[in-house]
Design an enzyme around this catalytic site. Sequence first.
Site, PDB file in Angstrom:
ATOM      1  N   ASP A   1       0.972   4.505   2.235  1.00 20.39           N
ATOM      2  CA  ASP A   1       0.423   5.096   3.454  1.00 20.39           C
ATOM      3  C   ASP A   1       0.679   6.594   3.433  1.00 20.39           C
ATOM      4  O   ASP A   1       1.830   7.047   3.538  1.00 20.39           O
ATOM      5  CB  ASP A   1       1.069   4.455   4.688  1.00 20.39           C
ATOM      6  CG  ASP A   1       0.680   3.000   4.839  1.00 20.39           C
ATOM      7  OD1 ASP A   1      -0.538   2.724   4.921  1.00 20.39           O
ATOM      8  OD2 ASP A   1       1.571   2.134   4.868  1.00 20.39           O
TER       9      ASP A   1
ATOM     10  N   ASP B   1       0.839  -1.188   0.000  1.00 26.27           N
ATOM     11  CA  ASP B   1       0.000   0.000   0.000  1.00 26.27           C
ATOM     12  C   ASP B   1       0.880   1.246   0.000  1.00 26.27           C
ATOM     13  O   ASP B   1       2.078   1.182   0.283  1.00 26.27           O
ATOM     14  CB  ASP B   1      -0.886   0.040   1.249  1.00 26.27           C
ATOM     15  CG  ASP B   1      -1.817  -1.161   1.349  1.00 26.27           C
ATOM     16  OD1 ASP B   1      -2.155  -1.737   0.300  1.00 26.27           O
ATOM     17  OD2 ASP B   1      -2.194  -1.513   2.487  1.00 26.27           O
TER      18      ASP B   1
END
Length: 219
Positions: free
Chosen positions: A141, A139
């Site tokens: 962040d 991901d």
Amino acid sequence: MPGKRPVRHDWVYLGADWAEHLRSPLNPDVLRQVKAWSDQGRPLTVARQDMPDQDDELRLGLTLPDRRHLAVHVALPAVVRVLPPPTVGEARASAPAAWQPALEDVLALGTVLDLTVAVFGSLAWQLRSGVPFLRPLSDVDLLFAPARWSDVERLLFGLEAVSRRHSVVRLDGEVLLPDGGAVAWRELALEPEIIWVTGPRGASPRTLKDLRALFPAEP
């Protein structure tokens, strides 16, 4: 350590004598890992502090490339240098080519809202350490600190739109609150009655009304 006290998501470099400033003992393997990491000139991140912690100590985290998470508890004199979370602009050179369009849109959103967009997590670790951390399903962040609640609402709307346009990478991260707390933007976007807030010390459930009240009143 010059300057203000480091806060969660900051990056710190330990001095050569850092082990002399341990506030909690480390087992020999963790001590070896942290020493090897620090000896190579690589930083650790500031983690959430525990409620009993004193102002002259820090909880630090070290995430290794194999995803192991190590915790280090030191006194402030162990720290010799502090850096803020890297911005998206700084970190994007470390990101895969497939992520660039999404990161460009995030930067554009930050410009429209007059917000500096920072990153933490794997992308930040890769940039700060120079060691590969990213995986195909990693991901991004993101970290935002809006000054007004109306900016929070515009931010959430914009992030959802960017996420819909770019499914190649998942955009996660936090919205920083005026009192030093933080909340996951995806959770906040759902507008639940109760939301989990990570504070500088500990974490607690808060109401959405409470979060709104942290921001200055707007006309």
